[in-house]
Design a protein around this motif. Structure first.
Motif, PDB file in Angstrom:
ATOM      1  N   TYR A  48      10.852   1.855   6.274  1.00 19.89           N
ATOM      2  CA  TYR A  48      10.417   1.633   7.649  1.00 19.89           C
ATOM      3  C   TYR A  48       9.423   2.725   8.047  1.00 19.89           C
ATOM      4  N   VAL A  49       8.561   2.387   8.989  1.00 16.55           N
ATOM      5  CA  VAL A  49       7.576   3.337   9.502  1.00 16.55           C
ATOM      6  C   VAL A  49       8.324   4.494  10.161  1.00 16.55           C
ATOM      7  N   GLY A  50       7.912   5.701   9.835  1.00 17.75           N
ATOM      8  CA  GLY A  50       8.551   6.901  10.355  1.00 17.75           C
ATOM      9  C   GLY A  50       9.583   7.492   9.405  1.00 17.75           C
ATOM     10  N   GLN A  51       9.924   6.750   8.359  1.00 16.41           N
ATOM     11  CA  GLN A  51      10.900   7.237   7.378  1.00 16.41           C
ATOM     12  C   GLN A  51      10.317   8.449   6.648  1.00 16.41           C
ATOM     13  N   LYS A  52      11.148   9.482   6.473  1.00 15.47           N
ATOM     14  CA  LYS A  52      10.680  10.726   5.857  1.00 15.47           C
ATOM     15  C   LYS A  52      11.466  11.029   4.594  1.00 15.47           C
ATOM     16  N   GLN A 106      10.232  11.759  -7.549  1.00 19.54           N
ATOM     17  CA  GLN A 106      11.623  12.196  -7.493  1.00 19.54           C
ATOM     18  C   GLN A 106      12.226  12.048  -6.098  1.00 19.54           C
ATOM     19  N   SER A 107      11.401  12.146  -5.068  1.00 26.02           N
ATOM     20  CA  SER A 107      11.942  12.131  -3.705  1.00 26.02           C
ATOM     21  C   SER A 107      11.876  10.768  -3.031  1.00 26.02           C
ATOM     22  N   ILE A 108      11.045   9.873  -3.531  1.00 25.97           N
ATOM     23  CA  ILE A 108      10.981   8.504  -2.997  1.00 25.97           C
ATOM     24  C   ILE A 108      11.385   7.578  -4.141  1.00 25.97           C
ATOM     25  N   PRO A 109      12.685   7.304  -4.286  1.00 21.29           N
ATOM     26  CA  PRO A 109      13.190   6.584  -5.457  1.00 21.29           C
ATOM     27  C   PRO A 109      12.990   5.065  -5.364  1.00 21.29           C
ATOM     28  N   LEU A 110      11.750   4.627  -5.492  1.00 21.23           N
ATOM     29  CA  LEU A 110      11.464   3.195  -5.405  1.00 21.23           C
ATOM     30  C   LEU A 110      11.998   2.480  -6.646  1.00 21.23           C
ATOM     31  N   ALA A 111      12.639   1.351  -6.428  1.00 23.13           N
ATOM     32  CA  ALA A 111      13.295   0.615  -7.503  1.00 23.13           C
ATOM     33  C   ALA A 111      12.334   0.225  -8.619  1.00 23.13           C
ATOM     34  N   ASP A 112      11.118  -0.118  -8.256  1.00 17.68           N
ATOM     35  CA  ASP A 112      10.146  -0.550  -9.261  1.00 17.68           C
ATOM     36  C   ASP A 112       9.150   0.546  -9.629  1.00 17.68           C
ATOM     37  N   GLY A 113       9.430   1.772  -9.206  1.00 19.02           N
ATOM     38  CA  GLY A 113       8.550   2.894  -9.498  1.00 19.02           C
ATOM     39  C   GLY A 113       7.513   3.098  -8.408  1.00 19.02           C
ATOM     40  N   VAL A 114       6.900   4.258  -8.408  1.00 15.53           N
ATOM     41  CA  VAL A 114       5.831   4.563  -7.459  1.00 15.53           C
ATOM     42  C   VAL A 114       4.540   4.040  -8.077  1.00 15.53           C
ATOM     43  N   VAL A 124       3.761   5.780   7.111  1.00 18.63           N
ATOM     44  CA  VAL A 124       2.996   5.618   8.348  1.00 18.63           C
ATOM     45  C   VAL A 124       2.616   4.165   8.631  1.00 18.63           C
ATOM     46  N   GLU A 125       2.654   3.311   7.618  1.00 21.24           N
ATOM     47  CA  GLU A 125       2.326   1.899   7.846  1.00 21.24           C
ATOM     48  C   GLU A 125       2.825   1.073   6.670  1.00 21.24           C
ATOM     49  N   ILE A 126       3.267  -0.131   6.967  1.00 17.85           N
ATOM     50  CA  ILE A 126       3.662  -1.096   5.945  1.00 17.85           C
ATOM     51  C   ILE A 126       2.818  -2.334   6.178  1.00 17.85           C
ATOM     52  N   ILE A 127       2.016  -2.696   5.176  1.00 23.14           N
ATOM     53  CA  ILE A 127       1.071  -3.807   5.295  1.00 23.14           C
ATOM     54  C   ILE A 127       1.504  -4.923   4.351  1.00 23.14           C
ATOM     55  N   PRO A 128       2.156  -5.964   4.881  1.00 26.72           N
ATOM     56  CA  PRO A 128       2.603  -7.067   4.021  1.00 26.72           C
ATOM     57  C   PRO A 128       1.410  -7.744   3.330  1.00 26.72           C
ATOM     58  N   SER A 129       1.620  -8.144   2.087  1.00 28.62           N
ATOM     59  CA  SER A 129       0.589  -8.863   1.347  1.00 28.62           C
ATOM     60  C   SER A 129       0.407 -10.253   1.957  1.00 28.62           C
ATOM     61  N   GLN A 130      -0.838 -10.667   2.110  1.00 29.71           N
ATOM     62  CA  GLN A 130      -1.141 -12.003   2.627  1.00 29.71           C
ATOM     63  C   GLN A 130      -0.905 -13.075   1.573  1.00 29.71           C
ATOM     64  N   SER A 131      -1.083 -12.711   0.301  1.00 30.11           N
ATOM     65  CA  SER A 131      -1.004 -13.714  -0.770  1.00 30.11           C
ATOM     66  C   SER A 131       0.268 -13.628  -1.606  1.00 30.11           C
ATOM     67  N   ARG A 162       1.633   2.705   3.283  1.00 27.26           N
ATOM     68  CA  ARG A 162       0.790   3.885   3.464  1.00 27.26           C
ATOM     69  C   ARG A 162       1.687   5.081   3.793  1.00 27.26           C
ATOM     70  N   VAL A 163       1.421   6.177   3.114  1.00 26.48           N
ATOM     71  CA  VAL A 163       2.231   7.386   3.245  1.00 26.48           C
ATOM     72  C   VAL A 163       1.319   8.563   3.583  1.00 26.48           C
ATOM     73  N   LEU A 164       1.797   9.440   4.422  1.00 28.42           N
ATOM     74  CA  LEU A 164       1.131  10.726   4.651  1.00 28.42           C
ATOM     75  C   LEU A 164       2.025  11.779   4.017  1.00 28.42           C
ATOM     76  N   ALA A 165       1.462  12.556   3.109  1.00 32.32           N
ATOM     77  CA  ALA A 165       2.259  13.548   2.383  1.00 32.32           C
ATOM     78  C   ALA A 165       1.573  14.911   2.419  1.00 32.32           C
ATOM     79  N   HIS A 166       2.404  15.934   2.479  1.00 29.42           N
ATOM     80  CA  HIS A 166       1.929  17.320   2.455  1.00 29.42           C
ATOM     81  C   HIS A 166       2.682  18.070   1.364  1.00 29.42           C
ATOM     82  N   THR A 167       1.929  18.722   0.510  1.00 31.80           N
ATOM     83  CA  THR A 167       2.523  19.634  -0.462  1.00 31.80           C
ATOM     84  C   THR A 167       2.438  21.022   0.155  1.00 31.80           C
TER      85      THR A 167
END
Length: 149
Positions: free
Chosen positions: A11-15, A72-80, A107-114, A122-127
């Motif tokens: 979700y948007v705002g998730q950290k 390592q910090s965003i454990p997406l099921a299908d990989g980053v 910061v944003e989730i853009i569903p695929s049209q097709s 979309r993610v904003l990240a700071h190292t």
């Protein structure tokens, strides 16, 4: 976080915050020898007389470590899965002894049209280093998938 995440879980705002990654002089020089052989990444003494005024990690080294920390910090099921990069900036150099940590926010989730089973996230990240100084700012777009039925 060990649970794998799907698009449905995001979700948007998730950290997300990674663990720390300590960086030393030997790692900086080894990376530079192979991928970015410039004096300010290779020779601590000669680097004192450069723009960086001391040994600095290659920005690409910082980016590679950041990628590790994101995966390592965003454990997406299908990989980053990269869908592009909107911004990549190094506001200050990464130095030997820095402990890198990545803080990411959706910061944003853009569903695929097709393809209704996926979206671009979309993610904003700071190292940052252990002092909280921003060493890298980046805005990746990741391809994320819904949980299988």
């Amino acid at each position: 976080m060990s649970e794998k995440l799907y698009l449905d879980d995001l979700y948007v705002g998730q950290k997300f915050v990674s663990e720390g990654y300590p960086l030393d002089e030997a790692q900086i020089i080894a990376f530079a020898q192979q991928f970015d052989p410039q004096v300010f990444h290779l020779d601590p003494e000669a680097a004192k007389n450069t723009f960086f005024q001391g040994l600095a990690a290659s920005g690409w080294h910082t980016a590679a470590i950041s990628m590790r920390l994101v995966t390592q910090s965003i454990p997406l099921a299908d990989g980053v899965i990269g869908g592009g990069m909107e911004e990549l900036a190094w506001p200050q150099p990464t130095r030997p002894g820095d402990v890198l940590q990545v803080e990411s926010e959706i910061v944003e989730i853009i569903p695929s049209q097709s393809k209704p089973n996926r979206a671009l996230v979309r993610v904003l990240a700071h190292t940052k280093n252990e002092r909280g100084e921003v060493l890298q700012r980046f805005r990746p777009k990741m391809v994320c998938f819904k949980r299988p039925a």
